[in-house]
Design a protein around this motif. Structure first.
Motif, short mmCIF file in Angstrom:
data_model
loop_
_atom_site.label_atom_id
_atom_site.label_comp_id
_atom_site.label_asym_id
_atom_site.label_seq_id
_atom_site.Cartn_x
_atom_site.Cartn_y
_atom_site.Cartn_z
N PHE A 190 0.48 -1.82 0.05
CA PHE A 190 0.04 -0.37 0.17
C PHE A 190 1.29 1.50 -0.50
N PRO A 191 1.63 1.60 0.60
CA PRO A 191 2.51 2.16 0.53
C PRO A 191 2.96 3.08 -0.59
N TYR A 192 3.34 1.47 -1.72
CA TYR A 192 3.62 2.79 -3.35
C TYR A 192 2.57 1.97 -3.88
N LEU A 193 1.04 1.91 -3.52
CA LEU A 193 0.40 1.91 -4.39
C LEU A 193 -0.73 3.91 -4.42
N PRO A 194 -1.30 4.34 -5.11
CA PRO A 194 -2.35 5.77 -4.41
C PRO A 194 -2.96 5.22 -4.42
N VAL A 228 -7.11 8.37 2.83
CA VAL A 228 -8.79 8.07 3.01
C VAL A 228 -8.91 6.64 2.81
N LEU A 229 -9.95 6.51 3.95
CA LEU A 229 -10.63 5.59 3.54
C LEU A 229 -11.75 5.91 3.14
N ILE A 230 -12.10 5.39 2.06
CA ILE A 230 -14.42 6.16 2.09
C ILE A 230 -14.70 4.30 1.52
N ASP A 231 -15.55 4.63 3.45
CA ASP A 231 -16.22 3.54 3.61
C ASP A 231 -17.86 3.28 2.45
N ARG A 258 0.38 10.57 -8.32
CA ARG A 258 0.12 8.91 -7.66
C ARG A 258 1.27 8.40 -7.08
N GLN A 259 0.89 9.41 -5.65
CA GLN A 259 1.67 9.22 -4.67
C GLN A 259 1.87 8.02 -4.05
N GLY A 260 2.45 7.18 -2.67
CA GLY A 260 1.14 5.81 -2.41
C GLY A 260 0.69 5.78 -1.58
N GLY A 261 -0.84 4.98 -1.10
CA GLY A 261 -0.80 5.49 -0.12
C GLY A 261 -2.06 6.27 0.55
N ARG A 262 -2.64 6.55 -0.75
CA ARG A 262 -3.48 8.02 -0.15
C ARG A 262 -5.66 7.22 -0.22
N PHE A 263 -5.24 6.39 -0.44
CA PHE A 263 -7.09 6.29 -0.73
C PHE A 263 -6.96 4.84 -0.69
#
Length: 417
Positions: free
Chosen positions: A10-14, A63-66, A86-91
């Motif tokens: 996740f730290p590398y996936l936006p 940011v968690l969008i549940d 495209r920074q990792g760990g965003r959503f």
């Protein structure tokens, strides 16, 4: 298993989407990693976000969008935000795959990576310490296997009935049965209608689910399942109608069939393409068929199947399949089954790694393994040669060991990622 995978990538996936049936723990898993939580199940938060979708791009990440599917435009707004940064760990998006009627979203390919969450694997339930690694098996590095499982056949029955849904496991049996029944009823009354599916005959839908459950761990034809669901009825729903129900049930992850294995550059002829039937959790199948603990141990339970195995054997195979699929996902592998069109050969589980090497697995309710039980495994090795990384029989026994012919015999409780 998914927790470790998310921590790694996740730290590398936006943006990631956690998909799976209701109750598998998507929200809990996502909340542990979020700095900002927006729950669209809360009317006020949903209305505020609908009025200003740009909030998600400026909120503190992750940011968690549940329950994102309640406001489908969120998906496309996240996709745009990822295109901009495209920074990792965003959503993190969590929710079911069921969308409101008429809703359409872009695929998110290349921007949002989806992860399938299943109920707890056996190793995640803390009932035993796994000592045989599926990842090591895939690498061909398992070597001599050893270990003693504390679980008996009765314990496996208890694990089937307790389910892998985290919220149900600590509930007393009678209350848990009511929760499972309510879960199944809600699928017909709410989940499918909320996904835009019109069910004109709820009783027939429930009967079809019951027949599908009775086909657990088989590849029985859908026409056979429909006939079993509507036995004695002259006014049967059309196959097109039932096919639509089936597709929607799979889309909300209630059905979790195992695809047939059709390998690349396939040297094996006459492989079937029919999936093997499984519900998301064998506890649901047990409730639908209506056989309790003592009945399972006595061999009770009707099946929709060409096979001769017991209903408990079918549920044990489903429990094994559920766990193996969790471990395989953690290893970046896929899980399929193999059967020849003439029924001459069949293997319960084929786990294929990224390098195309496979671990072939048979699932046996019995604690002991005979030469007859491993004949299809040896056939596959003859067909594929070095592409077979290992051969395994999963059992209800207590001892892990490797046979003289090289087949690993592993109690299910001792298998882990």
């Amino acid at each position: 298993m998914l927790d470790a995978l998310l921590d790694e990538v996740f730290p590398y996936l936006p943006a990631v989407a956690l998909e799976g049936a209701k109750g598998v723990g998507k929200t809990a898993t996502a909340t542990q990693r979020a700095a900002t939580v927006i729950s669209l199940a809360v009317r006020g938060q949903r209305e505020v976000l609908a009025a200003d979708m740009d909030r998600i791009a400026v909120a503190e990440p992750p940011v968690l969008i549940d329950e994102w599917q309640l406001e489908p435009d969120v998906w496309d707004r996240v996709k745009i935000a990822v295109d901009e940064d495209r920074q990792g760990g965003r959503f993190i998006l969590a929710g079911s795959a069921g969308l409101p009627p008429g809703a359409r979203i872009h695929s998110g390919a290349g921007r949002i990576v989806s992860f399938h969450m299943r109920p707890l694997a056996l190793s995640e339930r803390a009932v035993a310490e796994p000592v045989v690694s599926l990842e090591a098996l895939l690498r061909g590095e398992a070597g001599d296997v050893d270990g003693v499982s504390p679980l008996t056949l009765s314990d496996y029955v208890d694990e089937i009935l307790r389910s892998g849904f985290p919220g149900f496991r600590d509930t007393p049996p009678r209350a848990r049965n009511l929760e499972l029944d309510s879960y199944l009823q809600r699928i017909v009354d709410r989940e499918l209608p909320d996904a835009g599916v019109t069910i004109r005959r709820p009783n027939t839908m429930t009967a079809w689910l019951r027949a599908y459950a009775a086909a657990t761990s088989t590849d029985a034809a859908y026409s056979v399942i429909l006939d079993a669901a509507t036995a004695g009825e002259s006014d049967k729903p059309s196959r097109v109608t039932v096919g639509a129900y089936r597709d929607h049930l799979q889309r909300i992850f209630v059905l979790d069939p195992i695809p047939a294995w059709i390998p690349t550059f396939n040297p094996i002829k006459k492989l079937t393409k029919t999936p093997k039937h499984h519900l998301v959790d064998p506890a649901l199948a047990a409730r639908l068929v209506g056989v309790g603990r003592e009945g399972l141990l006595q061999g009770d339970g009707d099946r929709v199947s060409r096979g001769t195995g017991t209903w408990l054997g079918a549920l044990f195979e489903s429990l094994a399949a559920q766990s193996v699929r969790v471990y395989a996902q953690a290893a970046g592998a896929t899980t399929n089954h193999l059967r020849l069109a003439n029924n001459e050969r069949e293997i319960d589980l084929i786990v294929e790694g990224e390098d195309r090497r496979v671990v072939a697995m048979e699932v046996k309710l019995a604690p002991t393994v005979s030469d007859h039980d491993v004949r299809h495994l040896h056939w596959l090795r003859r067909e594929l040669g070095e592409r077979v990384a290992d051969l395994v029989v999963l059992t209800t026994g207590n001892q892990a060991y490797r046979r003289r012919d090289g087949v690993a015999v592993v109690p299910l409780a001792l298998l882990g990622p």
